[in-house]
Write an enzyme that holds these catalytic residues in place. Structure first.
Site, PDB file in Angstrom:
ATOM      1  N   ARG A   1      49.325  44.715  42.727  1.00  0.00           N
ATOM      2  CA  ARG A   1      49.809  44.402  41.373  1.00  0.00           C
ATOM      3  C   ARG A   1      48.912  44.924  40.250  1.00  0.00           C
ATOM      4  O   ARG A   1      49.195  44.737  39.073  1.00  0.00           O
ATOM      5  CB  ARG A   1      50.009  42.879  41.244  1.00  0.00           C
ATOM      6  CG  ARG A   1      51.260  42.407  41.955  1.00  0.00           C
ATOM      7  CD  ARG A   1      51.279  40.900  42.107  1.00  0.00           C
ATOM      8  NE  ARG A   1      50.344  40.433  43.144  1.00  0.00           N
ATOM      9  CZ  ARG A   1      50.061  39.155  43.361  1.00  0.00           C
ATOM     10  NH1 ARG A   1      50.608  38.217  42.616  1.00  0.00           N
ATOM     11  NH2 ARG A   1      49.206  38.825  44.320  1.00  0.00           N
TER      12      ARG A   1
ATOM     13  N   LYS B   1      41.170  46.972  43.976  1.00  0.00           N
ATOM     14  CA  LYS B   1      41.124  45.884  42.983  1.00  0.00           C
ATOM     15  C   LYS B   1      39.708  45.426  42.639  1.00  0.00           C
ATOM     16  O   LYS B   1      39.380  45.259  41.463  1.00  0.00           O
ATOM     17  CB  LYS B   1      41.952  44.698  43.482  1.00  0.00           C
ATOM     18  CG  LYS B   1      41.903  43.512  42.528  1.00  0.00           C
ATOM     19  CD  LYS B   1      42.991  42.517  42.792  1.00  0.00           C
ATOM     20  CE  LYS B   1      42.780  41.735  44.056  1.00  0.00           C
ATOM     21  NZ  LYS B   1      43.834  40.712  44.240  1.00  0.00           N
TER      22      LYS B   1
ATOM     23  N   ASN C   1      44.839  39.099  40.199  1.00  0.00           N
ATOM     24  CA  ASN C   1      45.842  39.876  40.926  1.00  0.00           C
ATOM     25  C   ASN C   1      46.445  40.979  40.078  1.00  0.00           C
ATOM     26  O   ASN C   1      46.967  41.946  40.587  1.00  0.00           O
ATOM     27  CB  ASN C   1      46.970  38.952  41.412  1.00  0.00           C
ATOM     28  CG  ASN C   1      46.460  37.969  42.439  1.00  0.00           C
ATOM     29  OD1 ASN C   1      45.816  38.347  43.418  1.00  0.00           O
ATOM     30  ND2 ASN C   1      46.708  36.689  42.206  1.00  0.00           N
TER      31      ASN C   1
ATOM     32  N   LEU D   1      35.254  38.659  51.018  1.00  0.00           N
ATOM     33  CA  LEU D   1      36.502  39.313  51.428  1.00  0.00           C
ATOM     34  C   LEU D   1      36.942  40.275  50.327  1.00  0.00           C
ATOM     35  O   LEU D   1      37.177  39.873  49.193  1.00  0.00           O
ATOM     36  CB  LEU D   1      37.595  38.275  51.687  1.00  0.00           C
ATOM     37  CG  LEU D   1      37.250  37.163  52.691  1.00  0.00           C
ATOM     38  CD1 LEU D   1      38.507  36.369  53.039  1.00  0.00           C
ATOM     39  CD2 LEU D   1      36.606  37.732  53.946  1.00  0.00           C
ATOM     40  N   ALA D   2      37.030  41.540  50.690  1.00  0.00           N
ATOM     41  CA  ALA D   2      37.337  42.547  49.674  1.00  0.00           C
ATOM     42  C   ALA D   2      38.140  43.700  50.254  1.00  0.00           C
ATOM     43  O   ALA D   2      38.012  44.845  49.839  1.00  0.00           O
ATOM     44  CB  ALA D   2      36.038  43.069  49.063  1.00  0.00           C
TER      45      ALA D   2
ATOM     46  N   THR E   1      43.352  36.276  55.875  1.00  0.00           N
ATOM     47  CA  THR E   1      41.979  35.901  55.528  1.00  0.00           C
ATOM     48  C   THR E   1      41.151  35.491  56.754  1.00  0.00           C
ATOM     49  O   THR E   1      39.954  35.774  56.813  1.00  0.00           O
ATOM     50  CB  THR E   1      41.977  34.757  54.486  1.00  0.00           C
ATOM     51  OG1 THR E   1      42.912  33.756  54.891  1.00  0.00           O
ATOM     52  CG2 THR E   1      42.370  35.259  53.106  1.00  0.00           C
TER      53      THR E   1
ATOM     54  N   GLU F   1      49.930  26.736  52.586  1.00  0.00           N
ATOM     55  CA  GLU F   1      50.209  27.848  51.681  1.00  0.00           C
ATOM     56  C   GLU F   1      51.511  27.607  50.927  1.00  0.00           C
ATOM     57  O   GLU F   1      52.436  26.965  51.459  1.00  0.00           O
ATOM     58  CB  GLU F   1      50.292  29.161  52.474  1.00  0.00           C
ATOM     59  CG  GLU F   1      48.964  29.618  53.027  1.00  0.00           C
ATOM     60  CD  GLU F   1      47.896  29.750  51.940  1.00  0.00           C
ATOM     61  OE1 GLU F   1      48.074  30.563  51.017  1.00  0.00           O
ATOM     62  OE2 GLU F   1      46.893  29.016  52.004  1.00  0.00           O
TER      63      GLU F   1
ATOM     64  N   ASP G   1      37.677  39.181  44.547  1.00  0.00           N
ATOM     65  CA  ASP G   1      38.482  39.213  43.318  1.00  0.00           C
ATOM     66  C   ASP G   1      38.418  37.884  42.563  1.00  0.00           C
ATOM     67  O   ASP G   1      39.272  37.600  41.734  1.00  0.00           O
ATOM     68  CB  ASP G   1      39.935  39.600  43.628  1.00  0.00           C
ATOM     69  CG  ASP G   1      40.591  38.684  44.655  1.00  0.00           C
ATOM     70  OD1 ASP G   1      39.924  37.734  45.127  1.00  0.00           O
ATOM     71  OD2 ASP G   1      41.768  38.911  44.982  1.00  0.00           O
TER      72      ASP G   1
ATOM     73  N   ARG H   1      21.644  58.933  19.529  1.00  0.00           N
ATOM     74  CA  ARG H   1      21.933  59.309  20.920  1.00  0.00           C
ATOM     75  C   ARG H   1      20.715  59.149  21.835  1.00  0.00           C
ATOM     76  O   ARG H   1      19.608  58.903  21.374  1.00  0.00           O
ATOM     77  CB  ARG H   1      22.480  60.728  20.937  1.00  0.00           C
ATOM     78  CG  ARG H   1      23.876  60.782  20.295  1.00  0.00           C
ATOM     79  CD  ARG H   1      24.380  62.211  20.167  1.00  0.00           C
ATOM     80  NE  ARG H   1      24.298  62.921  21.428  1.00  0.00           N
ATOM     81  CZ  ARG H   1      24.358  64.252  21.533  1.00  0.00           C
ATOM     82  NH1 ARG H   1      24.474  64.993  20.434  1.00  0.00           N
ATOM     83  NH2 ARG H   1      24.274  64.822  22.710  1.00  0.00           N
TER      84      ARG H   1
HETATM   85  C1  UD1 Z   1      44.417  32.769  49.617  1.00  0.00           C
HETATM   86  C2  UD1 Z   1      44.449  31.436  50.379  1.00  0.00           C
HETATM   87  C3  UD1 Z   1      45.043  30.378  49.476  1.00  0.00           C
HETATM   88  C4  UD1 Z   1      44.256  30.270  48.189  1.00  0.00           C
HETATM   89  C5  UD1 Z   1      44.183  31.640  47.530  1.00  0.00           C
HETATM   90  C6  UD1 Z   1      43.243  31.581  46.344  1.00  0.00           C
HETATM   91  C7  UD1 Z   1      44.765  31.886  52.723  1.00  0.00           C
HETATM   92  C8  UD1 Z   1      45.730  31.964  53.838  1.00  0.00           C
HETATM   93  N1  UD1 Z   1      45.254  31.585  51.559  1.00  0.00           N
HETATM   94  O1  UD1 Z   1      45.751  33.139  49.401  1.00  0.00           O
HETATM   95  O2  UD1 Z   1      45.045  29.127  50.129  1.00  0.00           O
HETATM   96  O3  UD1 Z   1      44.864  29.327  47.324  1.00  0.00           O
HETATM   97  O4  UD1 Z   1      43.681  32.607  48.437  1.00  0.00           O
HETATM   98  O5  UD1 Z   1      43.255  32.812  45.682  1.00  0.00           O
HETATM   99  O6  UD1 Z   1      43.581  32.095  52.943  1.00  0.00           O
HETATM  100  N2  UD1 Z   1      41.690  39.636  52.152  1.00  0.00           N
HETATM  101  C9  UD1 Z   1      41.108  40.496  53.048  1.00  0.00           C
HETATM  102  N3  UD1 Z   1      41.763  40.775  54.203  1.00  0.00           N
HETATM  103  C10 UD1 Z   1      42.972  40.239  54.502  1.00  0.00           C
HETATM  104  C11 UD1 Z   1      43.559  39.361  53.575  1.00  0.00           C
HETATM  105  C12 UD1 Z   1      42.891  39.072  52.415  1.00  0.00           C
HETATM  106  O7  UD1 Z   1      40.017  41.011  52.815  1.00  0.00           O
HETATM  107  O8  UD1 Z   1      43.481  40.541  55.583  1.00  0.00           O
HETATM  108  C13 UD1 Z   1      40.977  39.335  50.910  1.00  0.00           C
HETATM  109  C14 UD1 Z   1      41.714  39.834  49.687  1.00  0.00           C
HETATM  110  O9  UD1 Z   1      41.264  41.144  49.344  1.00  0.00           O
HETATM  111  C15 UD1 Z   1      41.314  38.816  48.634  1.00  0.00           C
HETATM  112  C16 UD1 Z   1      41.143  37.543  49.439  1.00  0.00           C
HETATM  113  O10 UD1 Z   1      40.924  37.943  50.766  1.00  0.00           O
HETATM  114  O11 UD1 Z   1      40.095  39.130  48.037  1.00  0.00           O
HETATM  115  C17 UD1 Z   1      42.343  36.625  49.334  1.00  0.00           C
HETATM  116  O12 UD1 Z   1      43.451  37.277  49.840  1.00  0.00           O
HETATM  117  P1  UD1 Z   1      44.890  37.078  49.214  1.00  0.00           P
HETATM  118  O13 UD1 Z   1      45.858  37.877  49.969  1.00  0.00           O
HETATM  119  O14 UD1 Z   1      44.827  37.259  47.756  1.00  0.00           O
HETATM  120  O15 UD1 Z   1      45.111  35.538  49.573  1.00  0.00           O
HETATM  121  P2  UD1 Z   1      46.266  34.628  49.050  1.00  0.00           P
HETATM  122  O16 UD1 Z   1      47.465  34.871  49.848  1.00  0.00           O
HETATM  123  O17 UD1 Z   1      46.368  34.745  47.602  1.00  0.00           O
HETATM  124 CA    CA Z   2      45.127  36.200  45.795  1.00  0.00          CA
END
Ligand code: UD1
Ligand code: CA
Length: 458
Positions: free
Chosen positions: A16, A23, A226, A9-10, A80, A153, A103, A332
């Site tokens: 931030r 990121k 983050n 997932l990226a 996610t 969450e 990340d 170099r």
């Molecule tokens: C998520 C988890 C949480 C966990 C935390 C760990 C969920 C609902 N929550 O929370 O339980 O403790 O990670 O870091 O899963 N991303 C996408 N598309 C989206 C949303 C997110 O690609 O629509 C990617 C983000 O870029 C990131 C990762 O998924 O790499 C996590 O997303 P983030 O929004 O940071 O999740 P948290 O709310 O922190």
């Molecule tokens: Ca996160």
């Protein structure tokens, strides 16, 4: 052998980071966060990889280049579960999906293997961790048997749930066949109005599917980034981890907390590295190599017994055995130093071959040159290799002696055994064993009276 479909997932923006760069493209130890994840996943066997991209999608694609991965675009970041859903059509129904975050850069392959092994065709597994400060993260809720019953969450948690310090790292192994059934059932009835992948735990349990947890005991290994403070902290963690490996493998680091590896180091026996050394790309050091303080080495090979003194910078070069470099030398790209050659202080060498036992000891620029064996270059010698458009070569035969403060105007050849007098501007070739002097002759005048100052008027 279980087939693994990695889903990274990226798509997130990384608000931030306050950056124009997505990121996952920020760098840790010289590699993007995403690249760390791809490299780690790349060590697993029998995998395919999908990267879910959104923010900065084009930049992310470019950074990945020709590596064997597929991209899935998530136009809107709705959570996610929604992100994994986008990848679903590209997954293999017989495979186990391994969800990773772009990340979370430092997770180890061995940890992922344990997670994969905890799941099978009929059960899923969640990678959890007990952390000092769980604020903001999903909590692992367990029943009286100690089995996981849900992930809640932070924003949806009760006060009692907030007190739980075991968190969801986000990494999960789930049979694709089951994902197909569960993902469409995930709703957005939560505090953030998002599709939470974490809801899958309750769906699995309701379907009579077992949910295992694999607990990682290193908080930083599974930490997400983050902001730039967390990036800096994880950079240190990574550097400490690498430094420890090197120390235990027999490399002396004068201070492991002042050492930076931004690539891969191969080292022989009894290598010594003083403080503030930065190694980038592929660096190989033979036995007994010693590197002084504040040196930077990038993509280079250094032969055994060579000493690199403080404040030297070496890039894309091949250095022989028992050479001596620096202090304050700059080597170099395209330079090859043969065994026992020496490059001293305030010397710059570019795309040149320095023959065996040859010396360029002080204050010189040697560019586009080939030096034979036993050449001695006097202090302040400059090769004039560039006319503003073209580059030209300087060839010096074996045993050539160049006096101090010489300008060698290329293209020019000084043949073996020849000598050039100090202060010369050499524009013509010099034949074997000749002496060349090209400078204004000195004239001395007896009884010279210097101009006198007139006395100041009162
Ligand atoms: C998520 C988890 C949480 C966990 C935390 C760990 C969920 C609902 N929550 O929370 O339980 O403790 O990670 O870091 O899963 N991303 C996408 N598309 C989206 C949303 C997110 O690609 O629509 C990617 C983000 O870029 C990131 C990762 O998924 O790499 C996590 O997303 P983030 O929004 O940071 O999740 P948290 O709310 O922190
Ligand atoms: Ca996160």
């Amino acid at each position: 052998m279980q087939k693994i479909n990695v889903v990274v997932l990226a798509a997130g923006k990384g608000t931030r980071m306050f950056s124009s760069l997505p990121k996952v493209l920020h760098k840790l130890a010289g590699r993007s966060l995403l690249q760390h994840v791809l490299d780690t996943a790349g060590q697993l066997t029998n995998t395919t990889t999908q990267i879910v991209i959104g923010h900065g999608a084009e930049l992310v694609r470019q950074s990945v280049g020709s590596q064997k991965v597929n991209f899935v675009v998530q136009e809107q970041q709705l959570g996610t579960a929604h992100a994994v859903h986008q990848a679903l059509p590209a997954l293999d129904q017989q495979a186990l999906a391994l969800v990773l975050y772009g990340d979370v850069p430092l997770v180890l392959t061995s940890t992922l293997e344990k997670l994969i092994n905890a799941a099978d065709n009929n059960s899923m597994a969640v990678l959890t961790c007990k952390v000092a400060d769980p604020t903001g993260l999903g909590r692992i809720v367990r029943n009286s048997n100690g089995d996981i019953s849900a992930i809640v969450e932070h924003k949806d948690a009760t006060a009692a749930q907030k007190a739980i310090n075991e968190i969801n790292t986000g990494m999960m192994a789930i049979p694709v066949e089951r994902l197909l059934q569960w993902l469409p059932r995930i709703k957005t009835n939560n505090a953030q109005g998002e599709y939470y992948l974490t809801d899958i735990v309750e769906l699995a349990l309701a379907d009579g599917c077992r949910v295992h947890t694999s607990v990682c005991d290193d908080e930083q290994e599974v930490a997400g980034i983050n902001n730039r403070l967390q990036l800096a902290e994880l950079e240190r963690h990574y550097q400490q981890r690498e430094a420890k490996k090197l120390l235990l493998a027999g490399v002396t680091l004068r201070d492991p907390s002042r050492f930076d590896l931004r690539g891969k180091l191969t080292a022989g026996q009894d290598v010594e590295i003083d403080i503030n050394v930065i190694l980038t790309g592929e660096v190989s050091l033979g036995s007994n190599v010693s590197i002084g303080a504040n040196c930077e080495l990038r993509n280079c090979q250094v032969g055994s017994g060579t000493v690199i003194a403080a404040n030297s910078v070496i890039e894309d070069a091949v250095i022989g055995k028992h050479c001596s470099i620096g202090p304050f030398a700059r080597i170099r790209p395209g330079t090859e130093m043969a065994d026992e050659s020496k490059v001293g202080n305030f010397v710059e060498i570019k795309k040149s071959k320095i023959g065996r036992h040859s010396k360029v000891n002080h204050l010189s620029y040697i560019g586009d040159s080939e030096l034979g064996i036993d050449v001695n270059i006097g202090a302040g010698t400059i090769t004039c290799n560039y006319d503003g458009v073209n580059k030209f070569k300087t060839i010096l035969g074996d045993n050539v002696f160049i006096g101090s403060n010489t300008a060698l105007v290329a293209p020019v050849t000084v043949a073996s055994g020849a000598t050039v007098g100090a202060g010369s501007v050499i524009t013509k070739d010099v034949a074997e064993k000749q002496l060349a002097i090209a400078r204004g002759r000195q004239s001395n005048f007896d009884g010279w009276v210097r101009p006198q100052k007139l006395p100041k008027k009162p």
